[in-house]
Design an enzyme around this catalytic site. Sequence first.
Site, PDB file in Angstrom:
ATOM      1  N   ASN A  85      75.123 -17.227  16.470  1.00 55.26           N
ATOM      2  CA  ASN A  85      74.115 -16.807  17.430  1.00 55.26           C
ATOM      3  C   ASN A  85      72.855 -16.256  16.771  1.00 55.26           C
ATOM      4  O   ASN A  85      71.790 -16.227  17.396  1.00 55.26           O
ATOM      5  CB  ASN A  85      74.726 -15.733  18.344  1.00 55.26           C
ATOM      6  CG  ASN A  85      73.682 -14.985  19.132  1.00 55.26           C
ATOM      7  OD1 ASN A  85      73.117 -15.487  20.079  1.00 55.26           O
ATOM      8  ND2 ASN A  85      73.403 -13.750  18.716  1.00 55.26           N
ATOM      9  N   SER A 138      68.944 -24.128  21.786  1.00 54.57           N
ATOM     10  CA  SER A 138      68.015 -23.796  22.869  1.00 54.57           C
ATOM     11  C   SER A 138      67.530 -25.075  23.511  1.00 54.57           C
ATOM     12  O   SER A 138      67.380 -26.103  22.831  1.00 54.57           O
ATOM     13  CB  SER A 138      66.813 -23.014  22.324  1.00 54.57           C
ATOM     14  OG  SER A 138      65.813 -22.860  23.316  1.00 54.57           O
ATOM     15  N   TYR A 151      60.220 -22.810  15.917  1.00 57.84           N
ATOM     16  CA  TYR A 151      61.412 -22.498  16.700  1.00 57.84           C
ATOM     17  C   TYR A 151      62.029 -23.762  17.288  1.00 57.84           C
ATOM     18  O   TYR A 151      63.232 -23.999  17.150  1.00 57.84           O
ATOM     19  CB  TYR A 151      61.049 -21.526  17.830  1.00 57.84           C
ATOM     20  CG  TYR A 151      62.230 -21.114  18.683  1.00 57.84           C
ATOM     21  CD1 TYR A 151      63.161 -20.203  18.203  1.00 57.84           C
ATOM     22  CD2 TYR A 151      62.412 -21.636  19.957  1.00 57.84           C
ATOM     23  CE1 TYR A 151      64.248 -19.820  18.972  1.00 57.84           C
ATOM     24  CE2 TYR A 151      63.489 -21.261  20.741  1.00 57.84           C
ATOM     25  CZ  TYR A 151      64.402 -20.350  20.241  1.00 57.84           C
ATOM     26  OH  TYR A 151      65.483 -19.980  21.001  1.00 57.84           O
TER      27      TYR A 151
END
Length: 252
Positions: A85, A138, A151
């Site tokens: 995570n 994500s 990201y």
Amino acid sequence: MTRLTGRTAVVTGGGSGLGAAIAGALVAAGAEVVVVGREQAKLQAVVERLGARTRWLTCDVTDAASVDAVRAALDDTEVSILVNNAGIPGPVAALTDIEVHDWDEVFAVNVRGTYLLCKAFLPGMTARGAGDVINIASVSGKRPLAHRTPYTASKMAVIGLTSTLAFEVGPAGVNVNTLSPGPVSGPRMERNFRLEAERSGTSVEDSERAFVSRAALGRMVTEDEVAQAVIAMLGMPGLCGADIDLSGGMVA
């Protein structure tokens, strides 16, 4: 719920936010949990809150020696669940304005960290012929998100790592899957909305409204919803090489 009784999970980035929520859900489901992260005080607070079936270990997931130290500390423990995570959001800026060190830092935490933890704990799982790895990616890795290139690129890399790794260790009985949350309500998204508002000259409220309007439910998901998705995935023995969206319909 006690269906994970007798199993031990390692959760990276476990000192706050999603990691702490996932750790709590695992404990509620009966597992023993080791929360891993950089900040000892935060990890201790999580362990104090969750109780006797938790413990903490400090670790810099980008550093191979630090990860090896965690593995060595758990040599007498049968780690059968790994939740990668740990992650950082990185800069909010056009690619041409992003510094190389900022780009590298995002990939070091989000991708290298996932690689190093898998490298450390997969041998034990494959030797036993069972285990579960859930990598937190994500939906931003699969849809355009302007001014967030490090990201989004790093999260797509995690998805690619997961799908390939599933074919490497799946035959040994280890399930490797990705959970891809949409925007999760909390401090990280508040920071992103603030930075986007500063960049675009809009209000924080307008920045948030524009973002969540892309989701079918018109809202962000919560940390608890992501944590419960981890538990649900662990209850699906045929799930391997999958990428599960939990985005309120942001990817549909």
